[in-house]
Write an enzyme that holds these catalytic residues in place. Structure first.
Site, mmCIF file in Angstrom:
data_model
loop_
_atom_site.group_PDB
_atom_site.id
_atom_site.type_symbol
_atom_site.label_atom_id
_atom_site.label_comp_id
_atom_site.label_asym_id
_atom_site.label_seq_id
_atom_site.Cartn_x
_atom_site.Cartn_y
_atom_site.Cartn_z
ATOM 1 N N ASP A 8 20.644 40.751 -4.690
ATOM 2 C CA ASP A 8 20.327 40.856 -6.108
ATOM 3 C C ASP A 8 20.199 42.348 -6.416
ATOM 4 O OD1 ASP A 8 19.515 39.977 -8.711
ATOM 5 O OD2 ASP A 8 17.444 40.345 -8.128
ATOM 6 N N ASP A 10 18.358 43.976 -9.729
ATOM 7 C CA ASP A 10 17.172 44.451 -10.432
ATOM 8 C C ASP A 10 15.894 44.067 -9.696
ATOM 9 O OD1 ASP A 10 18.749 45.516 -12.554
ATOM 10 O OD2 ASP A 10 19.009 43.472 -13.303
#
Length: 224
Positions: A8, A10
């Protein structure tokens, strides 16, 4: 045998939310209605954190902003955003984590709910070739229309998009001996539950609790 390593973006590789910060950046540049945009951006972000966000509604809010600029304006804004916001946020410890998988010969990809206009330059800054992200619809000139192309890369959508990407490479998911996914968010539990080696990295409270129950490792890259 090659392993698969998914990240991922953020609050995982970055200590910030690149989608939210893009909105704040536009406000600071004075190129959007500051009060209205910031109010909606903050409301969407709160719903994302709570797990109640409608991903299409949010993406088309964010992508609708892109449609209001010329291609040159978008390039200039994108370059300035990278220089002022993203590059100072990239930490050596995050680069090192990625590099360990690269050095091991793993197939590495960033998989994010944030749209590709924002995240493609970030993936390049991390020297990651493969990016799975929400795609803006483009007109015949290649300019964003403000709509989403395809389906969101959020929640279970990340599982669907991951399989489609791997199938397109001719490397189906079950061909990997080990698969890793690093994420901070409870929204990513569907994909974390699919891989052989899930890692809760800089986890939210909800993900931390779930990971503890499941016996998943927890990793903290950032102290802020």
């Amino acid at each position: 045998m090659t392993n698969l390593a998914l990240f991922d973006l953020d609050h995982t590789l970055l200590p910030i939310d690149s989608d939210f910060e893009w909105g704040q950046f536009l406000v600071r540049q004075g190129v959007v209605d500051a009060a209205a945009y910031q109010r909606r951006n903050e409301a969407f972000f709160a719903r994302y954190q709570a797990g109640t966000l409608d991903p299409v509604e949010y993406l088309e809010f964010a992508l609708g902003t892109l449609a209001g600029f010329t291609p040159q304006q978008l390039r200039d804004l994108q370059a300035r955003y990278m220089r002022e916001v993203i590059e100072p946020a990239i930490r050596p410890i995050a680069r090192a984590l990625l590099q360990r998988h690269v050095d091991a010969g793993d197939l590495v990809a960033i998989i994010t709910a944030t749209n590709a206009f924002i995240t493609a330059p970030i993936a390049q800054a991390f020297n990651v070739e493969h990016l799975i992200a929400a795609r803006p619809a483009l007109d015949e000139r290649g300019h964003p229309t403000g709509k989403l192309a395809g389906t969101p890369t959020q929640g279970h959508g990340k599982v669907v998009h991951m399989h489609a990407w791997l199938d397109g490479l001719g490397r189906p998911f079950d061909s990997f001996e080990r698969s890793y996914f690093y994420s901070d968010s409870h929204n990513d539990i569907p994909l974390l539950s699919v891989v052989s080696h899930p890692v809760a990295i800089n986890p939210s409270a909800k993900l931390s609790a779930h990971a503890s129950i499941q016996g998943w490792p927890l990793l903290h890259l950032f102290n802020d």
